[in-house]
Write a protein that holds these residues in place. Structure first.
Motif, PDB file in Angstrom:
ATOM      1  N   ALA A  14       9.331  58.999  79.972  1.00 29.12           N
ATOM      2  CA  ALA A  14      10.938  59.041  80.083  1.00 29.12           C
ATOM      3  C   ALA A  14      11.686  59.183  78.652  1.00 29.12           C
ATOM      4  O   ALA A  14      12.329  60.185  78.337  1.00 29.12           O
ATOM      5  N   GLY A  15      11.169  58.307  77.819  1.00 26.23           N
ATOM      6  CA  GLY A  15      11.643  58.279  76.577  1.00 26.23           C
ATOM      7  C   GLY A  15      11.285  59.700  75.713  1.00 26.23           C
ATOM      8  O   GLY A  15      12.011  60.065  74.958  1.00 26.23           O
ATOM      9  N   GLU A  16       9.935  59.994  75.575  1.00 22.50           N
ATOM     10  CA  GLU A  16       9.614  61.136  75.153  1.00 22.50           C
ATOM     11  C   GLU A  16      10.344  62.305  75.779  1.00 22.50           C
ATOM     12  O   GLU A  16      10.727  63.244  74.957  1.00 22.50           O
ATOM     13  N   ALA A  17      10.440  62.528  77.137  1.00 23.99           N
ATOM     14  CA  ALA A  17      11.254  63.782  77.698  1.00 23.99           C
ATOM     15  C   ALA A  17      12.550  63.661  77.097  1.00 23.99           C
ATOM     16  O   ALA A  17      12.934  64.828  76.904  1.00 23.99           O
ATOM     17  N   ARG A  18      13.376  62.623  76.936  1.00 20.61           N
ATOM     18  CA  ARG A  18      14.739  62.609  76.501  1.00 20.61           C
ATOM     19  C   ARG A  18      14.939  62.944  75.064  1.00 20.61           C
ATOM     20  O   ARG A  18      15.795  63.606  74.678  1.00 20.61           O
ATOM     21  N   ARG A  19      13.822  63.009  74.299  1.00 24.03           N
ATOM     22  CA  ARG A  19      13.746  63.514  72.679  1.00 24.03           C
ATOM     23  C   ARG A  19      13.398  64.837  72.687  1.00 24.03           C
ATOM     24  O   ARG A  19      13.487  65.478  71.464  1.00 24.03           O
ATOM     25  N   LEU A  20      12.921  65.455  73.598  1.00 24.62           N
ATOM     26  CA  LEU A  20      12.470  66.960  73.397  1.00 24.62           C
ATOM     27  C   LEU A  20      13.624  67.764  73.300  1.00 24.62           C
ATOM     28  O   LEU A  20      14.652  67.647  73.962  1.00 24.62           O
ATOM     29  N   PRO A  21      13.573  68.772  72.366  1.00 19.93           N
ATOM     30  CA  PRO A  21      14.519  69.926  72.387  1.00 19.93           C
ATOM     31  C   PRO A  21      14.687  70.847  73.617  1.00 19.93           C
ATOM     32  O   PRO A  21      13.720  70.745  74.476  1.00 19.93           O
TER      33      PRO A  21
END
Length: 331
Positions: A14-21
Motif C-alpha cells: 500500500a505504501g509503494e502504491a501511494r508513491r507511484l506516479p
C-alpha cells in the motif's frame, strides 16, 4: 520494550502504491516491481512438474477433465507448486497447491485463504515473490474498466503460511469524449453533449436516475414511453441496444464498445432544448462483459429505433490512485 512489528507485506505494498506516479496506473500491473509471479512451465517440464500435471488426485481437486491441459507453476527456490485449470468464456481459474521436497512424495497444501471474488476475467492466483518474500497472491489490479482492485496475500515461511492480509486499491477515473453520432437535422446533437456527459458521470458514480430530472416533472408522454420501454430491436428498451450511428461508417471503431452491455443500464427522461427526451445510459460491451466506456443515447417518444436522435461515447481513463488500504488479519 520490544520493537514494533514489521508492517505486513500488504501494508508495504500500500505504501509503494501511494508513491507511484499517476501514469503508472495506465499499466496492466502497476505493482509488478513488488509482485513478481512465477511463470507457468513450458513444454519442457521437469520430472516433478510432469508428475504433478498428471496426478489424478490433484486433477480431481481442480475438477479438470482428464484430457484438459493443467498449468504447473513452480516458485523457484521453494518447494511450492501451483496447478491451475482455466475454463469458460469468463476464463475462470481453479487452482490447487502442492509441496514437493527432495526425495519425498508430493503433498497437497491447503490454500491459506479463499479469494474474496471469483478468479475470472483477469483475476488470478499465483505463487509470487511479494516484497521479495515467497507468497501466494490472488486477485487483480484495478483498471479503467474496473477501478476497484483487490489482492489477498499469504507469505510462505518455509514451514507454512503466515496469516493472510488484504490490499484494496481504488483508481480515480475521468471520462473523455470519444465519439458522437447525430441524426440529420437533430436538434439535440450539440446541446445534448453536456447532458450526456453529466449522465455518464452520474452513472459511473452512483446512478444516473436523478441527473436527468433536474427540477422539472416529466410529461405524461415520456413517462408512458418508459413504463415499460419498448424492447424491440434498436428501441429504447432493447437490452442489447446498438449505439445508434445513423449510417455513419468508420472501420476504426472498437466493435466491442459499439453497443450497450446488458450488465447495467438506465432508461430515464431528460430535458434538453425545451422538451423531454428518452435517454439510455450504461457501460459499453457485449452481453454481461463490459468495456472501459460509457454509452449514452437519446430518443424521442415513444422510443422506437427510428426515434433515435443522438448518441455519445465517453472513454473511461485512469487518473491516478484514489486510495490504497491494507487489511491485516489477526495472527
Amino acid at each position: 520494550m520490544t520493537d514494533a512489528a514489521e508492517p505486513s507485506v500488504c501494508a508495504q505494498l500500500a505504501g509503494e502504491a501511494r508513491r507511484l506516479p499517476a501514469t503508472a496506473w495506465d499499466k496492466s500491473e502497476p505493482l509488478a516491481r513488488w509482485i513478481r509471479p512465477s511463470r507457468p512451465t513450458g513444454r519442457t517440464r521437469s520430472p516433478t512438474e510432469q508428475a504433478l500435471a498428471i496426478d489424478a488426485y490433484l486433477r480431481e481437486l481442480l475438477t479438470a477433465p482428464s484430457a484438459e491441459h493443467v498449468g504447473v507453476h513452480h516458485l523457484q527456490g521453494t518447494p511450492l507448486y501451483l496447478l491451475d485449470f482455466v475454463t469458460g468464456a469468463a476464463h475462470c481459474q481453479q487452482y490447487a497447491l502442492a509441496e514437493v521436497r527432495q526425495g519425498q512424495l508430493p503433498k497437497e497444501l491447503a490454500s491459506p485463504f479463499q479469494p474474496t471474488a471469483a478468479l475470472c476475467m483477469g483475476g488470478w492466483a499465483r505463487l509470487a515473490r511479494v516484497m521479495n518474500r515467497p507468497a501466494l497472491v490472488a486477485g487483480a489490479a484495478p483498471s479503467a474498466g474496473f477501478p476497484e482492485g483487490e489482492y489477498r496475500v499469504a507469505v510462505w515461511t518455509g514451514r507454512g503460511w503466515e496469516p493472510p492480509c488484504g490490499l484494496k486499491l481504488r483508481l480515480r477515473t475521468v471520462l473523455t469524449p470519444v465519439q458522437r453520432f447525430c441524426a440529420p437535422g437533430s436538434a439535440v446533437c450539440g446541446a445534448g453533449q453536456a447532458v450526456a456527459l453529466g449522465l455518464a458521470t452520474a452513472s459511473e458514480a452512483a446512478g444516473a436516475a436523478e441527473a436527468g430530472f433536474a427540477a422539472r416533472q416529466p410529461d405524461d408522454e415520456v413517462l408512458a414511453a418508459l413504463n415499460p420501454p419498448l424492447q424491440e430491436p434498436g428501441a429504447v428498451g432493447d437490452p442489447n441496444l446498438p449505439l445508434p450511428t445513423f449510417g455513419a461508417k468508420d472501420g476504426r471503431r472498437n466493435g466491442f464498445l459499439m453497443q450497450f452491455s446488458n450488465a447495467a443500464g438506465e432508461r430515464l427522461p431528460v430535458f434538453i432544448g425545451g422538451r423531454w427526451w428518452l435517454a439510455v445510459v450504461g457501460r459499453a460491451g457485449i452481453g454481461w462483459r463490459t468495456g472501459a466506456a460509457v454509452n449514452v443515447a437519446f430518443f424521442a417518444p415513444p422510443g422506437r429505433a427510428v426515434d433515435a436522435v443522438a448518441s455519445y461515447q465517453f472513454g473511461i481513463e485512469p487518473a491516478g490512485l484514489l486510495d490504497a488500504t491494507a487489511v491485516d488479519e489477526p495472527r
